[in-house]
Scaffold this active site. Structure first.
Site, short mmCIF file in Angstrom:
data_model
loop_
_atom_site.label_atom_id
_atom_site.label_comp_id
_atom_site.label_asym_id
_atom_site.label_seq_id
_atom_site.Cartn_x
_atom_site.Cartn_y
_atom_site.Cartn_z
NE ARG A 174 -3.59 -2.54 0.18
CZ ARG A 174 -3.29 -3.70 -0.39
NH1 ARG A 174 -2.19 -3.82 -1.13
NH2 ARG A 174 -4.05 -4.75 -0.25
CB SER A 224 -9.22 -1.57 4.23
OG SER A 224 -9.86 -2.73 3.74
CD GLU A 294 -5.51 -0.04 2.75
OE1 GLU A 294 -6.13 -0.10 1.69
OE2 GLU A 294 -5.29 -1.04 3.47
#
Length: 301
Positions: A174, A224, A294
């Site tokens: 990520r 998320s 995130e």
């Protein structure tokens, strides 16, 4: 900022909105005003905008679809750039797909499947744009952007236009080099492989069914909230800790998916941040694990 607005108007770089509330431009439906929001129409207007801002020392922030972003209640100072129009395209060339930064990442997976190309099925449930997916090295179902990435055209913060390959992007979980090096994606090229159209369609359908069954997509959310810690899942930890349904103001840990925080009404950024901090504290105390966000938190605090 009147002088800045006048500069942008004279440069004819697209639509210009003053004190535009960013809750209208994020999937969480949260966010205070941007001093100036500009919506360039295509590559040339985008380049003109960034170069003008750089030359005049004006800070700017990039906003795509706003699907992985929490904008503060006070909003964002300076200029916010949101691409559209000329960067919303896709083109296929054999096993290679070229897409503009504003093109839907989910739509890209569907169109690739129709072309009989496999490798993008994981993107079938990832909201947002191609540009945002490259920036975040978006992933799901055991794959991510880095596995199919070939190159991207990047507009750096100083207005320089460059092409980055896989090594330049420094992909990790990520993460990409653009988290440290200011710039925005204008387009990206992915290398796929021939596949069976029916099998690809079936895989996309199964991912979609699972997504609809397990994620609170009918409510305002941002995907998320936390990265998965090594060898585990953030959602499992949060659920096991009994935090499903926990609320701060109008922000609530989803009862469907514990790593989603939903806006049940008029949630503020502070509601979400307070809830995130509570989750992190509980997980740290109970498991000794530090959950890393995130979602990107941006704006004046």
């Amino acid at each position: 900022m009147e002088h800045v607005a006048e500069l942008l108007e004279n440069a004819k770089i697209g639509k210009i909105l003053i004190n535009e509330r960013l809750e209208n431009h994020t999937t969480w439906k949260i966010g205070g005003p941007a001093d100036i929001l500009i919506i360039p129409d295509g590559k040339q207007q985008m380049m003109s905008a960034v170069r003008l801002l750089h030359e005049n020392g004006i800070p700017w922030t990039h906003l795509g679809r706003g699907s992985n972003m929490l904008v503060s209640d006070k909003g964002i100072r300076g200029v916010v750039i949101k691409p559209r129009g000329g960067l919303d395209y896709v083109r296929f060339d054999g096993n290679t797909v070229h897409a503009g930064a504003a093109y839907s990442f989910i739509k890209l997976s569907v169109m690739s499947g129709k072309e009989g190309l496999t490798g993008l099925e994981f993107a079938g449930g990832i909201p947002g744009t191609v540009g945002g997916a490259v920036y975040m090295n978006a992933g799901a179902h055991g794959s991510d952007v880095s596995r199919i990435f070939k190159s991207a055209e990047i507009l750096l913060g100083n207005g320089e236009l460059v092409t980055y390959g896989p090594e330049d992007m420094q992909f990790s979980y990520r993460h990409s080099v653009l988290h440290e090096r200011k710039g925005l994606v204008l387009s990206a090229t992915f290398e796929l492989a021939p596949g069976d159209r029916q099998e690809i369609a079936a895989t996309l359908a199964s991912y979609k069914e699972r997504r609809l069954r397990t994620q609170p997509l009918q409510l305002a959310c941002a995907g998320s909230v936390f990265r998965n810690p090594p060898g585990d899942y953030a959602a499992r930890l949060i659920e096991e800790a009994g935090l499903k349904g926990h609320r701060v103001g109008a922000a609530e840990v989803s009862g469907l998916h514990a790593n989603f925080i939903v806006n049940t009404g008029q949630a503020t950024a502070e509601d979400v941040l307070t809830l995130m901090a509570h989750i992190q504290g509980v997980i740290a105390d109970r498991y000794g694990i530090s959950l890393v966000p995130e979602v990107l938190v941006v704006g004046e605090r």
